[in-house]
Enzyme design. Structure first.
Site, mmCIF file in Angstrom:
data_model
loop_
_atom_site.group_PDB
_atom_site.id
_atom_site.type_symbol
_atom_site.label_atom_id
_atom_site.label_comp_id
_atom_site.label_asym_id
_atom_site.label_seq_id
_atom_site.Cartn_x
_atom_site.Cartn_y
_atom_site.Cartn_z
ATOM 1 N N CYS A 48 16.378 40.471 15.201
ATOM 2 C CA CYS A 48 15.334 39.517 14.779
ATOM 3 C C CYS A 48 14.630 38.897 15.969
ATOM 4 O O CYS A 48 13.589 38.274 15.814
ATOM 5 C CB CYS A 48 15.951 38.400 13.944
ATOM 6 S SG CYS A 48 16.684 38.970 12.424
ATOM 7 N N HIS B 252 13.233 30.986 14.727
ATOM 8 C CA HIS B 252 13.427 32.130 13.834
ATOM 9 C C HIS B 252 13.889 31.594 12.476
ATOM 10 O O HIS B 252 14.721 30.690 12.398
ATOM 11 C CB HIS B 252 14.462 33.085 14.426
ATOM 12 C CG HIS B 252 14.873 34.170 13.481
ATOM 13 N ND1 HIS B 252 13.959 34.883 12.736
ATOM 14 C CD2 HIS B 252 16.108 34.646 13.135
ATOM 15 C CE1 HIS B 252 14.615 35.760 11.983
ATOM 16 N NE2 HIS B 252 15.911 35.633 12.202
ATOM 17 N N ASN C 42 14.593 35.587 5.422
ATOM 18 C CA ASN C 42 14.633 36.050 6.808
ATOM 19 C C ASN C 42 13.851 37.365 6.905
ATOM 20 O O ASN C 42 14.311 38.402 6.458
ATOM 21 C CB ASN C 42 16.089 36.249 7.226
ATOM 22 C CG ASN C 42 16.237 36.714 8.660
ATOM 23 O OD1 ASN C 42 15.262 37.085 9.309
ATOM 24 N ND2 ASN C 42 17.457 36.702 9.163
HETATM 25 N N1 ACO Z 1 26.207 33.499 -3.541
HETATM 26 C C1 ACO Z 1 27.360 32.869 -3.833
HETATM 27 N N2 ACO Z 1 28.410 32.832 -2.996
HETATM 28 C C2 ACO Z 1 28.277 33.462 -1.809
HETATM 29 C C3 ACO Z 1 27.105 34.146 -1.447
HETATM 30 C C4 ACO Z 1 26.042 34.155 -2.386
HETATM 31 N N3 ACO Z 1 24.870 34.772 -2.149
HETATM 32 N N4 ACO Z 1 27.262 34.672 -0.214
HETATM 33 C C5 ACO Z 1 28.485 34.331 0.185
HETATM 34 N N5 ACO Z 1 29.113 33.605 -0.769
HETATM 35 C C6 ACO Z 1 30.447 33.058 -0.751
HETATM 36 C C7 ACO Z 1 31.364 33.788 0.178
HETATM 37 O O1 ACO Z 1 31.873 34.937 -0.457
HETATM 38 C C8 ACO Z 1 32.421 32.750 0.459
HETATM 39 O O2 ACO Z 1 33.363 32.770 -0.582
HETATM 40 P P1 ACO Z 1 34.921 32.706 -0.244
HETATM 41 O O3 ACO Z 1 35.107 31.402 0.473
HETATM 42 O O4 ACO Z 1 35.517 32.783 -1.601
HETATM 43 O O5 ACO Z 1 35.179 33.903 0.623
HETATM 44 C C9 ACO Z 1 31.665 31.437 0.398
HETATM 45 O O6 ACO Z 1 30.412 31.724 -0.258
HETATM 46 C C10 ACO Z 1 31.365 30.822 1.742
HETATM 47 O O7 ACO Z 1 30.958 31.839 2.619
HETATM 48 P P2 ACO Z 1 30.446 31.520 4.066
HETATM 49 O O8 ACO Z 1 30.152 32.798 4.784
HETATM 50 O O9 ACO Z 1 31.342 30.531 4.731
HETATM 51 O O10 ACO Z 1 29.096 30.770 3.716
HETATM 52 P P3 ACO Z 1 28.151 30.069 4.722
HETATM 53 O O11 ACO Z 1 27.944 28.698 4.313
HETATM 54 O O12 ACO Z 1 28.537 30.355 6.130
HETATM 55 O O13 ACO Z 1 26.768 30.839 4.460
HETATM 56 C C11 ACO Z 1 25.449 32.577 5.347
HETATM 57 C C12 ACO Z 1 26.704 32.236 4.598
HETATM 58 C C13 ACO Z 1 24.257 32.024 4.600
HETATM 59 C C14 ACO Z 1 25.365 34.100 5.441
HETATM 60 C C15 ACO Z 1 25.516 31.946 6.768
HETATM 61 O O14 ACO Z 1 26.729 32.251 7.379
HETATM 62 C C16 ACO Z 1 24.403 32.402 7.658
HETATM 63 O O15 ACO Z 1 23.253 32.075 7.439
HETATM 64 N N6 ACO Z 1 24.722 33.154 8.732
HETATM 65 C C17 ACO Z 1 23.712 33.643 9.630
HETATM 66 C C18 ACO Z 1 23.200 34.947 9.089
HETATM 67 C C19 ACO Z 1 21.936 35.391 9.757
HETATM 68 O O16 ACO Z 1 21.142 34.607 10.189
HETATM 69 N N7 ACO Z 1 21.747 36.715 9.821
HETATM 70 C C20 ACO Z 1 20.554 37.294 10.305
HETATM 71 C C21 ACO Z 1 20.526 37.351 11.772
HETATM 72 S S1 ACO Z 1 19.007 37.867 12.345
HETATM 73 C C22 ACO Z 1 18.841 39.626 12.397
HETATM 74 O O17 ACO Z 1 18.861 40.205 13.466
HETATM 75 C C23 ACO Z 1 18.669 40.393 11.142
#
Ligand code: ACO
Length: 335
Positions: A117, A257, A287
């Site tokens: 990204c 970003h 994103n």
């Molecule tokens: N709906 C409902 N529940 C969900 C979802 C969803 N869409 N996605 C994950 N959960 C659940 C998980 O399974 C987890 O359940 P568990 O505790 O029973 O295992 C729970 O929610 C919490 O999961 P976390 O991963 O701790 O959730 P978090 O608050 O960290 O949010 C997220 C997850 C949004 C992915 C976050 O970690 C994030 O934004 N990370 C950065 C990702 C990113 O920016 N990626 C792109 C990079 S740029 C590129 O180069 C493409």
């Protein structure tokens, strides 16, 4: 950068997003998720999805044509095209070459740049170097993604996050003290495993087995990427300011970003910037990877949030893992 060196700046902007809007409500019907969870954890309400006949170069083409029109520059004046994308039309040839042909930029060099990204900031930083070195007069940089093509729509950890779109800028030398003041590019390849597409390259070529195992989709460890992101945004912003001899107090506007509103708010807080001086469009586009910063930039300029002479910081992070920052003193090329 010495003051007697020419400075590159942005002299044209253009964007494009596909028409199709995919809402959180629709996603609720597709995977075990909820509008409430997505909004609370990411800030995303909806995203755009490319139509089946739209690939990254189709999105990029419109953005590039709009940027050229905005700049009042003909395609024959382009010296170099840099396409930052994680979702090229094909592994090769470069999407930039397809664009070069379709734009009609005969004689321009063209290559793709892969930096997750962060690719758009990497692309602008590289393009600017050609201008300051006198190796190019006009550089077109585009960030374009059809990310929804490599998403596993059964994986709620990833499918709610991404969207499609494109944004392009025209770079040229700009007058006075305007233009790009500093850039910083960073990478930590030890985190490559946290965000990647396992198959389809030379490590694991496409086969019936890789497809059956879903290895052509985005695989992500969201928590690790999140931890990296908050650190990278803060470090990237601090470092570009340091390199330009400025401090947080000199920043007028931030374009982070657009991956997650919590990461954006963290960056704003660390820079002591109120949210009305921070670009946010993650709610409407999700994103869009390399397209997120140019989309947010154009929107901010159009809304009059960025004015001539403003110090604007762009910061990003992404697969690689990579991170980058760029500080630009805005040149109002329309005045
Ligand atoms: N709906 C409902 N529940 C969900 C979802 C969803 N869409 N996605 C994950 N959960 C659940 C998980 O399974 C987890 O359940 P568990 O505790 O029973 O295992 C729970 O929610 C919490 O999961 P976390 O991963 O701790 O959730 P978090 O608050 O960290 O949010 C997220 C997850 C949004 C992915 C976050 O970690 C994030 O934004 N990370 C950065 C990702 C990113 O920016 N990626 C792109 C990079 S740029 C590129 O180069 C493409």
């Amino acid at each position: 950068m010495k003051c007697d060196q020419p400075r590159a700046g942005i002299v044209g902007l253009g964007t494009y997003v596909p028409e199709r809007v995919l809402t959180n409500e629709e996603l609720q019907q597709m995977v075990d998720t909820s509008d409430e969870w997505i909004r609370a954890r990411t800030g995303i309400r909806e995203r755009r999805v490319a139509s089946p006949d739209e690939a990254a170069s189709d999105l990029a083409l419109v953005a590039c044509q709009r940027a050229l029109e905005d700049a009042g520059i003909g395609p024959d004046e382009i010296d170099l095209i840099i396409a930052a994308t994680n979702t090229p039309d094909m592994l090769f040839p470069a999407t930039a070459c397809l664009l070069q042909d379709r734009i009609g930029a005969a004689g321009a060099g063209a290559f793709d740049l892969l930096a997750g990204c962060t690719g758009f900031i990497y692309g602008v930083a590289v393009g600017a170097q050609f201008i300051t070195a006198g190796a190019a007069r006009t550089v077109l940089v585009v960030g374009a993604e059809a990310l929804t093509r490599i998403i596993n729509w059964q994986d709620r950890n990833t499918c709610v996050l991404f969207g499609d779109g494109a944004g392009a800028v025209v770079l040229r030398e700009v007058p006075g003290d305007r233009g790009i003041l500093s850039t910083v590019l960073g990478a930590d390849g030890s985190g490559a495993r946290h965000l990647y597409m396992p198959a389809g390259g030379s490590r694991l070529p496409a086969s019936a087995e890789t497809v059956a195992k879903g290895l052509h989709y985005v695989h992500m460890n969201g928590r690790e990427v999140f931890k990296f992101a908050v650190r990278a945004m803060e470090d990237g912003a601090r470092e570009v300011l340091r390199r330009a001899g400025l401090t947080g107090a000199d920043v007028d506007f931030l374009i982070p970003h657009q991956a997650n509103i919590r990461i954006i708010e963290h960056a704003a807080k660390k820079m002591n910037l109120p949210m009305d001086r921070v670009a946010v469009n993650v709610d409407r586009y999700g994103n869009t990877s390399t397209a997120s910063i140019p989309l947010a930039l154009e929107e901010s300029v159009k809304k009059g949030k960025i004015k001539d002479g403003d110090n604007v910081v762009m910061v990003g992070f992404g697969a690689g893992l990579t991170w980058a920052g760029l500080l630009i003193r805005w040149y109002d090329y329309k005045k």
